[in-house]
Design a protein around this motif. Structure first.
Motif, PDB file in Angstrom:
ATOM      1  N   TYR A 104      16.770  12.123 -11.310  1.00 51.31           N
ATOM      2  CA  TYR A 104      15.366  11.750 -11.399  1.00 51.31           C
ATOM      3  C   TYR A 104      15.017  10.670 -10.385  1.00 51.31           C
ATOM      4  CZ  TYR A 104      16.252  14.199 -15.731  1.00 51.31           C
ATOM      5  OH  TYR A 104      16.648  15.138 -16.660  1.00 51.31           O
ATOM      6  N   TRP A 105      13.873  10.858  -9.719  1.00 54.73           N
ATOM      7  CA  TRP A 105      13.477   9.981  -8.631  1.00 54.73           C
ATOM      8  C   TRP A 105      12.024   9.554  -8.732  1.00 54.73           C
ATOM      9  CZ3 TRP A 105      17.180   8.640  -4.976  1.00 54.73           C
ATOM     10  CH2 TRP A 105      18.367   9.389  -5.023  1.00 54.73           C
ATOM     11  N   GLY A 106      11.755   8.334  -8.270  1.00 59.35           N
ATOM     12  CA  GLY A 106      10.394   7.859  -8.191  1.00 59.35           C
ATOM     13  C   GLY A 106       9.773   8.281  -6.875  1.00 59.35           C
ATOM     14  N   GLN A 107       8.524   7.876  -6.649  1.00 62.81           N
ATOM     15  CA  GLN A 107       7.806   8.258  -5.441  1.00 62.81           C
ATOM     16  C   GLN A 107       8.075   7.336  -4.254  1.00 62.81           C
ATOM     17  OE1 GLN A 107       5.869  11.156  -5.099  1.00 62.81           O
ATOM     18  NE2 GLN A 107       6.993  11.528  -7.013  1.00 62.81           N
ATOM     19  N   GLY A 108       8.612   6.168  -4.515  1.00 64.02           N
ATOM     20  CA  GLY A 108       8.977   5.258  -3.449  1.00 64.02           C
ATOM     21  C   GLY A 108       7.972   4.148  -3.201  1.00 64.02           C
ATOM     22  N   THR A 109       8.456   3.045  -2.654  1.00 68.42           N
ATOM     23  CA  THR A 109       7.615   1.935  -2.242  1.00 68.42           C
ATOM     24  C   THR A 109       8.111   1.464  -0.875  1.00 68.42           C
ATOM     25  OG1 THR A 109       6.750  -0.254  -2.867  1.00 68.42           O
ATOM     26  CG2 THR A 109       9.049   0.194  -3.422  1.00 68.42           C
ATOM     27  N   GLN A 110       7.182   1.257   0.034  1.00 65.08           N
ATOM     28  CA  GLN A 110       7.537   0.953   1.419  1.00 65.08           C
ATOM     29  C   GLN A 110       7.857  -0.522   1.620  1.00 65.08           C
ATOM     30  OE1 GLN A 110       7.775   3.172   4.123  1.00 65.08           O
ATOM     31  NE2 GLN A 110       8.669   1.378   5.160  1.00 65.08           N
ATOM     32  N   VAL A 111       8.941  -0.767   2.327  1.00 65.17           N
ATOM     33  CA  VAL A 111       9.336  -2.120   2.710  1.00 65.17           C
ATOM     34  C   VAL A 111       9.403  -2.164   4.232  1.00 65.17           C
ATOM     35  CG1 VAL A 111      11.161  -3.858   2.707  1.00 65.17           C
ATOM     36  CG2 VAL A 111      10.615  -2.607   0.611  1.00 65.17           C
ATOM     37  N   THR A 112       8.683  -3.087   4.816  1.00 63.99           N
ATOM     38  CA  THR A 112       8.686  -3.243   6.263  1.00 63.99           C
ATOM     39  C   THR A 112       9.065  -4.671   6.620  1.00 63.99           C
ATOM     40  OG1 THR A 112       6.929  -1.580   6.511  1.00 63.99           O
ATOM     41  CG2 THR A 112       7.351  -3.030   8.384  1.00 63.99           C
ATOM     42  N   VAL A 113      10.125  -4.807   7.382  1.00 65.21           N
ATOM     43  CA  VAL A 113      10.618  -6.118   7.789  1.00 65.21           C
ATOM     44  C   VAL A 113      10.405  -6.269   9.284  1.00 65.21           C
ATOM     45  CG1 VAL A 113      12.560  -7.704   7.815  1.00 65.21           C
ATOM     46  CG2 VAL A 113      12.352  -6.017   5.986  1.00 65.21           C
ATOM     47  N   SER A 114       9.697  -7.302   9.673  1.00 69.80           N
ATOM     48  CA  SER A 114       9.403  -7.519  11.079  1.00 69.80           C
ATOM     49  C   SER A 114       9.564  -8.985  11.440  1.00 69.80           C
ATOM     50  CB  SER A 114       7.982  -7.059  11.407  1.00 69.80           C
ATOM     51  OG  SER A 114       7.025  -7.777  10.644  1.00 69.80           O
ATOM     52  N   SER A 115       9.682  -9.235  12.721  1.00 71.14           N
ATOM     53  CA  SER A 115       9.827 -10.598  13.205  1.00 71.14           C
ATOM     54  C   SER A 115       8.482 -11.264  13.372  1.00 71.14           C
ATOM     55  CB  SER A 115      10.591 -10.610  14.529  1.00 71.14           C
ATOM     56  OG  SER A 115       9.910  -9.852  15.507  1.00 71.14           O
TER      57      SER A 115
END
Length: 123
Positions: free
Chosen positions: A112-123
């Motif tokens: 079973y899986w969720g829809q996801g949440t975006q993580v963006t790491v930038s300088s």
């Protein structure tokens, strides 16, 4: 009945921290194992961390070890993923998942899986 919903993603600078949440329908303990995975564009989905609901044993990928903590709230309804010292390579869509057999950071263990949440790491 079986539903997982991630939240808490966003943009953060290198070295920052984030706490992702996954609301699990019913109860986290309905699963034998719950975990977090991530997938960046053009790359395969990879395991980050997992938690065995019976006993609370935790598992971490080599990349996540030392910078990541998987946990559940007191009601056993929310699964957390705390990440610190974030790096650009941590940028990905993060998914929470549940399974009912073996436990660990292996995709094959989860159904079973969720829809996801975006993580963006930038300088």
């Amino acid at each position: 009945q079986v539903r997982l919903a991630e939240s808490g993603g966003g943009s953060v600078q290198v070295g920052g921290s984030l706490r992702l949440s996954c609301e699990v329908s019913g109860n986290i303990n309905s699963y034998s194992c719950v975990g977090w995975f991530r997938q960046a564009p053009g790359k395969e989905r990879e395991g980050v961390a997992a938690l065995k609901t019976a006993g609370g044993s935790t598992y971490y990928s080599v990349a996540a070890a030392g910078r990541t903590t998987i946990s559940r709230d007191n009601t056993a309804k929310i699964l957390y993923l705390e990440m610190n010292n974030l790096k650009p390579e941590d940028s990905a869509m993060y998914y929470c998942a549940g399974g009912n057999r073996y436990c660990g950071t292996y995709e094959e263990y989860f159904t079973y899986w969720g829809q996801g949440t975006q993580v963006t790491v930038s300088s």
